[in-house]
Design a protein around this motif. Structure first.
Motif, PDB file in Angstrom:
ATOM      1  N   GLY A  15       3.659 -16.957   8.899  1.00 47.02           N
ATOM      2  CA  GLY A  15       2.643 -16.417   8.005  1.00 47.02           C
ATOM      3  C   GLY A  15       1.567 -15.587   8.682  1.00 47.02           C
ATOM      4  N   GLY A  28      -1.296  -8.085   9.022  1.00 46.08           N
ATOM      5  CA  GLY A  28      -1.881  -9.224   8.329  1.00 46.08           C
ATOM      6  C   GLY A  28      -0.872 -10.341   8.240  1.00 46.08           C
ATOM      7  N   GLY A  29      -0.692 -10.862   7.028  1.00 48.06           N
ATOM      8  CA  GLY A  29       0.236 -11.968   6.853  1.00 48.06           C
ATOM      9  C   GLY A  29       1.646 -11.498   6.571  1.00 48.06           C
ATOM     10  N   LEU A  63       4.827 -12.221   4.347  1.00 54.85           N
ATOM     11  CA  LEU A  63       4.988 -12.907   3.061  1.00 54.85           C
ATOM     12  C   LEU A  63       6.425 -13.272   2.730  1.00 54.85           C
ATOM     13  CD1 LEU A  63       2.502 -10.745   0.948  1.00 54.85           C
ATOM     14  CD2 LEU A  63       2.091 -12.989   1.944  1.00 54.85           C
ATOM     15  N   ASP A 104       1.507  -8.443   3.878  1.00 49.91           N
ATOM     16  CA  ASP A 104       0.365  -7.984   3.085  1.00 49.91           C
ATOM     17  C   ASP A 104      -0.271  -6.730   3.699  1.00 49.91           C
ATOM     18  OD1 ASP A 104      -1.192  -9.009   5.142  1.00 49.91           O
ATOM     19  OD2 ASP A 104      -1.735 -10.826   4.043  1.00 49.91           O
ATOM     20  N   ARG A 124      -1.722  -1.013   1.152  1.00 46.71           N
ATOM     21  CA  ARG A 124      -2.545  -1.844   0.263  1.00 46.71           C
ATOM     22  C   ARG A 124      -1.748  -2.719  -0.696  1.00 46.71           C
ATOM     23  NH1 ARG A 124      -8.279   0.717  -1.384  1.00 46.71           N
ATOM     24  NH2 ARG A 124      -8.933  -1.367  -0.838  1.00 46.71           N
ATOM     25  N   LYS A 125      -0.422  -2.637  -0.680  1.00 47.67           N
ATOM     26  CA  LYS A 125       0.359  -3.522  -1.543  1.00 47.67           C
ATOM     27  C   LYS A 125       0.747  -4.763  -0.749  1.00 47.67           C
ATOM     28  CE  LYS A 125       0.879  -0.713  -5.130  1.00 47.67           C
ATOM     29  NZ  LYS A 125       0.099  -0.996  -6.329  1.00 47.67           N
ATOM     30  N   TRP A 126       0.767  -5.884  -1.416  1.00 47.70           N
ATOM     31  CA  TRP A 126       1.272  -7.110  -0.790  1.00 47.70           C
ATOM     32  C   TRP A 126       2.743  -7.230  -1.165  1.00 47.70           C
ATOM     33  CZ3 TRP A 126      -2.312 -11.957  -0.473  1.00 47.70           C
ATOM     34  CH2 TRP A 126      -3.553 -11.568   0.068  1.00 47.70           C
ATOM     35  N   ASP A 141       5.847  -9.028  -1.350  1.00 48.74           N
ATOM     36  CA  ASP A 141       6.188 -10.440  -1.181  1.00 48.74           C
ATOM     37  C   ASP A 141       7.618 -10.777  -1.572  1.00 48.74           C
ATOM     38  OD1 ASP A 141       5.828 -10.172  -3.873  1.00 48.74           O
ATOM     39  OD2 ASP A 141       4.339 -11.749  -4.091  1.00 48.74           O
ATOM     40  N   MET A 142       8.459  -9.741  -1.707  1.00 47.89           N
ATOM     41  CA  MET A 142       9.875 -10.001  -1.959  1.00 47.89           C
ATOM     42  C   MET A 142      10.698  -9.002  -1.169  1.00 47.89           C
ATOM     43  SD  MET A 142       9.708 -10.524  -6.015  1.00 47.89           S
ATOM     44  CE  MET A 142       8.029  -9.950  -6.158  1.00 47.89           C
ATOM     45  N   ARG A 165       4.944  -4.858 -10.440  1.00 46.98           N
ATOM     46  CA  ARG A 165       5.959  -4.498 -11.431  1.00 46.98           C
ATOM     47  C   ARG A 165       6.944  -3.459 -10.908  1.00 46.98           C
ATOM     48  NH1 ARG A 165       1.300  -4.516 -16.042  1.00 46.98           N
ATOM     49  NH2 ARG A 165       1.059  -6.757 -15.970  1.00 46.98           N
ATOM     50  N   ARG A 197       7.325  -5.999 -16.735  1.00 42.05           N
ATOM     51  CA  ARG A 197       6.605  -7.199 -16.333  1.00 42.05           C
ATOM     52  C   ARG A 197       6.806  -7.428 -14.834  1.00 42.05           C
ATOM     53  NH1 ARG A 197       4.893 -10.656 -20.647  1.00 42.05           N
ATOM     54  NH2 ARG A 197       3.966 -11.762 -18.894  1.00 42.05           N
ATOM     55  N   ALA A 198       5.969  -8.301 -14.268  1.00 43.06           N
ATOM     56  CA  ALA A 198       6.002  -8.505 -12.828  1.00 43.06           C
ATOM     57  C   ALA A 198       7.360  -9.030 -12.370  1.00 43.06           C
ATOM     58  CB  ALA A 198       4.918  -9.481 -12.410  1.00 43.06           C
ATOM     59  N   VAL A 199       7.754  -8.551 -11.203  1.00 44.41           N
ATOM     60  CA  VAL A 199       9.007  -8.982 -10.597  1.00 44.41           C
ATOM     61  C   VAL A 199       8.799 -10.380 -10.015  1.00 44.41           C
ATOM     62  CG1 VAL A 199      10.691  -8.466  -8.793  1.00 44.41           C
ATOM     63  CG2 VAL A 199       9.587  -6.597 -10.045  1.00 44.41           C
ATOM     64  N   GLY A 200       9.751 -11.282 -10.300  1.00 42.36           N
ATOM     65  CA  GLY A 200       9.655 -12.636  -9.751  1.00 42.36           C
ATOM     66  C   GLY A 200      10.549 -12.838  -8.550  1.00 42.36           C
TER      67      GLY A 200
END
Lengths: 325, 352
Positions: free
Chosen positions: A28, A47-48, A50, A66, A87-89, A91-92, A107, A125-128
């Motif tokens: 992390g 940074g981190g 993800l 991140d 500037r985007k995190w 995470d997938m 999204r 909608r947001a991607v999971g």
């Protein structure tokens, strides 16, 4: 008797993997510890870190962070940038058989081909979660109320699989016939792609966060209960109407990560209390690989031959278990 | 949704939620929190980077993503993006001390607050500290006429910054304060210009912390010269704040807008009370924005405190009743279309 070689990680272990003979611990704090002949620390993110995924050919581990970057890290610790979204995190991340990399944030999902060609997919909608089909030609995106399927090389309308609720993670079966998602509710949802038949897998006391296919895709192993729950997928109609296997039952803790052995019907199970067990499907025979520690097990990975297991926890405890004869 | 004591809540990351209508001054406050030296490292979740001119690697933009859990009831909605962001932040645990969430100007604060109670993973790692609402003194009355959101934001607040007070007259300010008070009598209210306030009054308030529910007496105006905080063991006389509760209840506001209902009763039978509060929140949950109470149970040496958001209610024993302290039960409901008579009768029936 298994032997543990401890590895010092200072941060949450997001993912472990083997790149050939080298064990990789993606942490992390943005670093990747590579333990092979020697030990190298690669700084993958400012940074981190993800998310991470290992390429199916086992050549590299791909991580996102991140700092908005997606990078590939080789066994020797060299880092190469695949994409950057300042500037985007991010995470997938997912890696396809032919080398394409998919990543997502908010999204939007993107696919970068090995030659560098990029494609963007915008969702309502947001991607999971994201996953490539086994041959890497389709990308599946888990989202609210279902899944969107895209062809990676062709411009064509998305195909939708609907099921009400928030889908937070996704996997294809190794034969490409099924898609399974984890949900915000304590349940899994599956679809048989041939006829879009729905499958609902419930009964978990907590959210399911880890899924893995056993050798030849016979079972889907899952976390989220006080035992590893393995749904049979080798029958004609998948797990429908069947009882799952429950392996490594504990009375006082919950399974946090599962990793199936690459060849045998054996599973490595990590628990919230830090314990790691190996359990055989056939007779539920258990071998203790690691005693409970200070934090939940957050990552597990076998090497290609199934002789070593790399583990990590949320508190940065990590190591390599050798199962040798 | 049962009353469960919070174990080890001090290891959880505190979360401050910042709301306020567009143009009220949220960004000004945010910039102050990010730049001033207050010894706390914040991870900040904003809906858009906008005018926040700060380059902080723990600043994340997050699109509001509402997850409906069951049947689309307002009580069961959470912010999916927050669940994800908190999970991501936990991978960098140790690099920050607290989380600040800025909502969009038109957001309903309920899903944000509910996320910290309804999602098991978030609940395990983080705790809601307080809801801070920035209000534009000049425009708020008009906003309250036009929109439900402005009303919800005030109703949900634990701390209200009545900002831009330099742009209104003393009479106008009084009218604004009265209106805010009628919606939410227990929020701590501060008059500010350009969000000029000691940040200690805004951050780390523990407003959702049952141990810190000290009083339900309206502390309507706490401005700079009245800078005094009482700890749980304070034996300060708070009685000078008291309203006259002699008629057992009083309410403010119009029929369809948000109003607060303050009820008092004597010592209660705990079994009857728990059944009643459970029923009330199940049935009227969608209309109840917030509730807080300090209950006196018969033969119980300790005060029992409750607080809630829509259908979620938490309660726990807090501290011993002090000698000479009047053993009365007080509960405040803030909401819409609440059946006041039913609440009065219901609470009365809980008396031991």
């Amino acid at each position: 008797m298994p032997v543990i070689a401890p590895v010092d990680c200072d941060a949450f272990v997001v993912k472990t993997a083997f790149i050939g003979n080298t064990a990789a611990f993606a942490c992390g704090d943005g670093t990747i510890r590579l333990v092979g002949e020697g030990e190298t620390i690669a700084k993958a993110h400012e940074g981190g870190l993800l998310a991470a995924a290992v390429s199916p050919d086992g050549r590299r581990i791909v991580t996102s962070g991140d700092d908005g970057r997606v990078v590939g890290v080789s066994a020797d610790g060299s880092v190469s940038e695949i994409a950057s979204r300042p500037r985007k995190w991010i995470d997938m991340v997912a890696v396809a058989a032919q080398g394409a990399v998919a990543f997502a944030c908010g999204r939007t999902a993107w696919v970068v081909q090995e030659g560098g060609k990029e494609k963007e997919y915008t969702l309502s909608r947001a991607v999971g979660g994201i996953a490539f089909a086994p041959r890497g030609l389709r990308l599946a995106v888990a989202r609210y109320d279902g899944v969107s399927l895209f062809w990676v090389n062709v411009d064509s309308p998305e195909q939708e699989l609907s099921w009400k609720g928030a889908h937070t993670g996704i996997l294809f079966s190794p034969d490409g016939k099924y898609i399974v998602t984890t949900m915000q509710e304590n349940a899994l949802h599956g679809w048989r792609l041939a006829d879009q038949q729905d499958m609902r897998m419930t009964g978990y006391p907590t959210k399911v966060k880890s899924m893995d296919w056993s050798a030849k895709g016979r079972y889907l192993a899952t976390s989220g209960a006080n035992a590893a729950v393995l749904w049979p997928f080798h029958g004609k109609s998948g797990p429908m109407g069947q009882q799952p296997l429950q392996l490594g039952v504990r009375s006082d803790t919950i399974v946090s990560v599962v990793a199936c052995h690459p060849k045998e019907e054996v599973i490595a199970i990590g628990y919230q209390d830090g314990m790691v067990l190996a359990v055989r499907f056939e007779d539920n025979a258990e071998v203790l690989l690691r005693r409970p520690g200070n934090a939940p097990v957050s990552a597990l990975a076998w090497d290609a031959r199934g002789e070593r297991l790399a583990f990590g926890t949320e508190a940065g405890e990590a190591g390599i278990v050798s199962l040798g004869e | 949704m049962t009353a469960t004591p919070e174990a080890g809540s001090d290891t959880k990351i505190p979360v401050t939620v910042l709301t306020g209508y567009l143009g009220a001054g949220k960004t000004t406050l945010m910039n102050r929190i990010l730049t001033e030296n207050h010894g706390t490292r914040y991870a900040v979740i904003v809906n858009e980077f906008g005018e926040i001119g700060i380059d902080n690697d723990l600043l994340v933009e997050s699109d509001e993503e509402i997850f409906e859990m069951n049947n689309g009831c307002i009580c069961c909605t959470v912010r999916g993006d927050l669940i994800r962001t908190v999970e991501n932040l936990m991978k960098r645990k140790g690099s920050f001390d607290a989380i600040l969430v800025e909502t969009t100007g038109v957001a309903d604060p309920a899903p944000v607050a509910q996320t910290f109670f309804m999602d098991d993973d978030v609940r395990e790692k983080a705790r809601l500290d307080s809801v801070v609402t920035v209000v534009d003194s000049r425009h708020v009355l008009k906003r309250l006429e036009d929109t439900e959101e402005a009303e919800d934001q005030i109703a949900f607040a634990d701390v209200i910054l009545l900002n831009k007070t330099d742009l209104v007259t003393a009479d106008e300010l009084k009218a604004v304060e009265d209106r805010i008070h009628s919606i939410n009598p227990y929020a701590v209210l501060h008059r500010t210009e350009r969000c000029g306030i000691d940040l200690k009054a805004v951050l780390n308030r523990g407003a959702f912390d049952l141990d810190r529910i000290l009083s339900l007496d309206p502390q309507f105006l706490e401005d700079h010269d009245h800078h005094h905080e009482c700890g749980p063991d304070c034996d300060h006389d708070h009685d000078h704040h008291h309203h006259d509760h002699g008629d057992h209840h009083h309410h403010h506001g119009d029929l369809h807008s948000v109003k607060s209902i303050s009820l008092t009763a004597g010592e209660l039978n705990p079994q009857v009370f728990f059944r009643w509060i459970g029923d009330v929140t199940q049935v009227q949950g969608p209309n109840i924005l917030r509730l807080k109470g300090i209950m006196a149970f018969k033969d119980d040496p300790q005060r029992y405190v409750v607080q809630g958001v829509h259908m979620i209610v938490e309660g726990d024993h807090q501290r011993d009743w002090k000698e000479g302290e009047e053993r009365v039960s007080r509960i405040v409901f803030i909401g819409r279309e609440l059946d006041e008579n039913a609440l009065v009768t219901g609470l009365k029936a809980c008396e031991a």
